[in-house]
Design a protein around this motif. Structure first.
Motif, short mmCIF file in Angstrom:
data_model
loop_
_atom_site.label_atom_id
_atom_site.label_comp_id
_atom_site.label_asym_id
_atom_site.label_seq_id
_atom_site.Cartn_x
_atom_site.Cartn_y
_atom_site.Cartn_z
N GLY A 175 46.40 33.01 44.80
CA GLY A 175 45.36 33.27 43.83
C GLY A 175 45.85 34.18 42.72
O GLY A 175 46.97 34.72 42.79
N PRO A 176 45.05 34.38 41.70
CA PRO A 176 45.44 35.30 40.62
C PRO A 176 45.67 36.70 41.18
O PRO A 176 44.87 37.23 41.95
CB PRO A 176 44.23 35.27 39.68
CG PRO A 176 43.50 34.00 40.01
CD PRO A 176 43.74 33.77 41.47
N SER A 177 46.79 37.31 40.80
CA SER A 177 47.11 38.66 41.26
C SER A 177 46.18 39.68 40.62
O SER A 177 45.69 39.48 39.50
CB SER A 177 48.56 39.01 40.91
OG SER A 177 49.45 38.14 41.59
N MET A 178 45.94 40.76 41.33
CA MET A 178 45.13 41.84 40.77
C MET A 178 45.84 42.44 39.55
O MET A 178 47.07 42.36 39.43
CB MET A 178 44.89 42.93 41.81
CG MET A 178 44.11 42.49 43.02
SD MET A 178 43.89 43.86 44.19
CE MET A 178 43.43 42.96 45.67
N ILE A 179 45.08 43.04 38.70
CA ILE A 179 45.66 43.70 37.53
C ILE A 179 46.61 44.81 37.98
O ILE A 179 47.71 44.96 37.44
CB ILE A 179 44.55 44.28 36.63
CG1 ILE A 179 43.64 43.15 36.14
CG2 ILE A 179 45.15 45.04 35.45
CD1 ILE A 179 42.40 43.64 35.41
N THR A 180 46.18 45.57 38.99
CA THR A 180 47.03 46.59 39.61
C THR A 180 47.24 46.23 41.06
O THR A 180 46.29 46.32 41.86
CB THR A 180 46.38 47.98 39.50
OG1 THR A 180 46.13 48.31 38.15
CG2 THR A 180 47.29 49.04 40.12
N PRO A 181 48.43 45.79 41.46
CA PRO A 181 48.68 45.47 42.87
C PRO A 181 48.41 46.70 43.74
O PRO A 181 48.83 47.81 43.41
CB PRO A 181 50.15 45.07 42.89
CG PRO A 181 50.45 44.65 41.49
CD PRO A 181 49.61 45.53 40.62
N ARG A 182 47.73 46.49 44.87
CA ARG A 182 47.32 47.64 45.69
C ARG A 182 47.16 47.23 47.14
O ARG A 182 47.01 46.05 47.47
CB ARG A 182 46.01 48.22 45.15
CG ARG A 182 44.82 47.26 45.26
CD ARG A 182 43.59 47.78 44.54
NE ARG A 182 43.71 47.66 43.09
CZ ARG A 182 43.13 48.49 42.23
NH1 ARG A 182 42.38 49.48 42.68
NH2 ARG A 182 43.27 48.33 40.92
#
Length: 401
Positions: free
Chosen positions: A180-187
């Protein structure tokens, strides 16, 4: 004068028809796949068969789809075999759009148990289950820590592969996994909550070369398949929990940059586009650095927590910013300080999955209850699902579709 005949709904390859005539034996064998309403009629939209003195032609495609969309999700595979139009509408997501429009919200419990390579999907009553395909990820993702949440008809599993952070997405319509689309800030170790087609995440630990505790937050729209940034939280926090209540996204507990346990909570109000701090929200809940994030769930717009030190369920009293005890839960959440236990909202019910024993011969146990904040004690109902899964649950999410 003609005699009246019973009018029934029949479905087979070509479509859905209302007819007073009984289908041929060949068609009847196909119809046996469909669920019965308990009265011998294959399907009648929840109504008793009505009398009619004439035959009605086949239904329009639109009306047929509206009727079939009301079937329980575990029966969709049967309809897909019988009806090509339904299969196409299902894969395109049209069936679930109709269900949302007419207000059908059927819970589906998705979980990954210890020792399993596959996720399992159960209906809300745990009467039927389905094994999901294995996530086509690498060794690092499979054996690492993961967070899970849902939005619309999608399950998201966030983790870390050899090449970096990744979010795998399971699509209910197609029964497939894809990145899926990655988060804006990977966490990781973040709080999450779901509301319809939207998912919210906040806080956590940044999975980069310079990891740090975060105060950032994001919102995912499953229709546009995009993440959008939200204003930052007031407090940086990791290992926190989230929920959606009173049309607001709540983030509760966790730890700050110095590993200090946080008793405060805060919520994001989309109307004002701002966060508001709730000091001492967890002042009545024992906290531990080695314990799981707070186990919280919302039912009927009331917030509940499972105290992992005492196995007690408590309800949050919004007016006094305090917690009221509602008795013990029939599983051992204290066995591993909350780890391996699922405590979730199941529509308007509470769901808890774990074990009643701390011995080596433990068994998976499932309980639900209809909570009442005014009650002195909750009444739990055990569900027997016949599953042989491990009682230690790594991840669990509830999808309403």
């Amino acid at each position: 004068m003609s005699s009246k005949k019973a009018l029934r709904v029949w479905t087979f390859g070509g479509g859905l028809c209302l007819s007073s005539h009984t289908p041929s034996p060949e068609k009847m064998r196909i119809l046996e796949l469909l669920p019965s309403n308990g009265s011998g009629t294959t399907y009648s939209s929840g109504q008793e068969s009505q009398d009619a003195d004439y035959d009605v032609p086949c239904l329009s495609d639109e009306l047929e789809t509206m009727i079939l969309a009301r079937f329980p999700i575990p029966e969709h595979w049967k309809l897909s075999v019988l009806n090509k139009r339904f299969l196409e509408a299902l894969k395109k997501g049209e069936i679930y759009e109709i269900r949302r429009e007419i207000g059908i919200r059927e819970p589906c419990v998705l979980m990954l148990a210890s020792g399993e390579s596959n996720w399992w999907a159960f209906d809300g009553n745990f009467k039927s289950c389905r094994k999901l395909p294995i996530i086509p990820s690498d060794y690092s993702f499979v054996n690492g820590d993961k967070e899970s949440f849902s939005a619309g008809t999608n399950l998201f599993v966030s983790g870390k592969e050899i090449d970096g952070a990744v979010v795998w997405q399971y699509q209910l319509e197609t029964h497939e996994w894809f990145k899926g689309p990655s988060m804006i800030t990977p966490r990781c170790l973040f709080a999450s909550a779901s509301s319809g087609i939207f998912a919210f995440v906040a806080g956590g630990f940044e999975t980069t070369t310079c990891p740090q505790v975060l105060c950032s937050a994001e919102k995912y729209n499953s229709q546009s398949q995009r993440w959008e940034p939200l204003p930052p939280m007031i407090q940086k926090r990791k290992s926190c929990s989230g929920c959606y209540m009173d049309n607001k996204f709540y983030v509760i507990g966790g730890q700050d940059e110095q590993q200090n346990n946080l008793t405060c909570g805060e919520f994001f109000d989309e109307v004002t586009n701002s966060w508001k701090l709730i000091p001492h929200m967890l002042k009545d809940i024992p906290l531990s650095n080695s314990g799981s994030p707070p186990l919280v769930a919302v039912a009927n717009n009331e917030l509940y927590t499972l105290d992992t030190s005492s196995n007690e369920v408590k309800v949050y009293l919004k007016g006094s910013n305090s917690w009221k005890k509602l008795g013990l839960v029939p599983i051992r959440a204290d066995a591993r300080e909350g780890w391996g236990v699922a405590f979730k909202s199941l529509g308007n019910e509470l769901l808890v999955i774990g074990t009643t024993s701390i011995s080596h011969q433990r068994a998976l146990t499932i309980y639900t209850c209809c909570p009442n904040p005014a009650a002195e004690k909750l009444h739990w109902r055990q569900i027997v699902c016949g599953s042989k899964l491990s009682p230690f649950i790594h991840n669990c999410a509830v999808m309403l579709a």
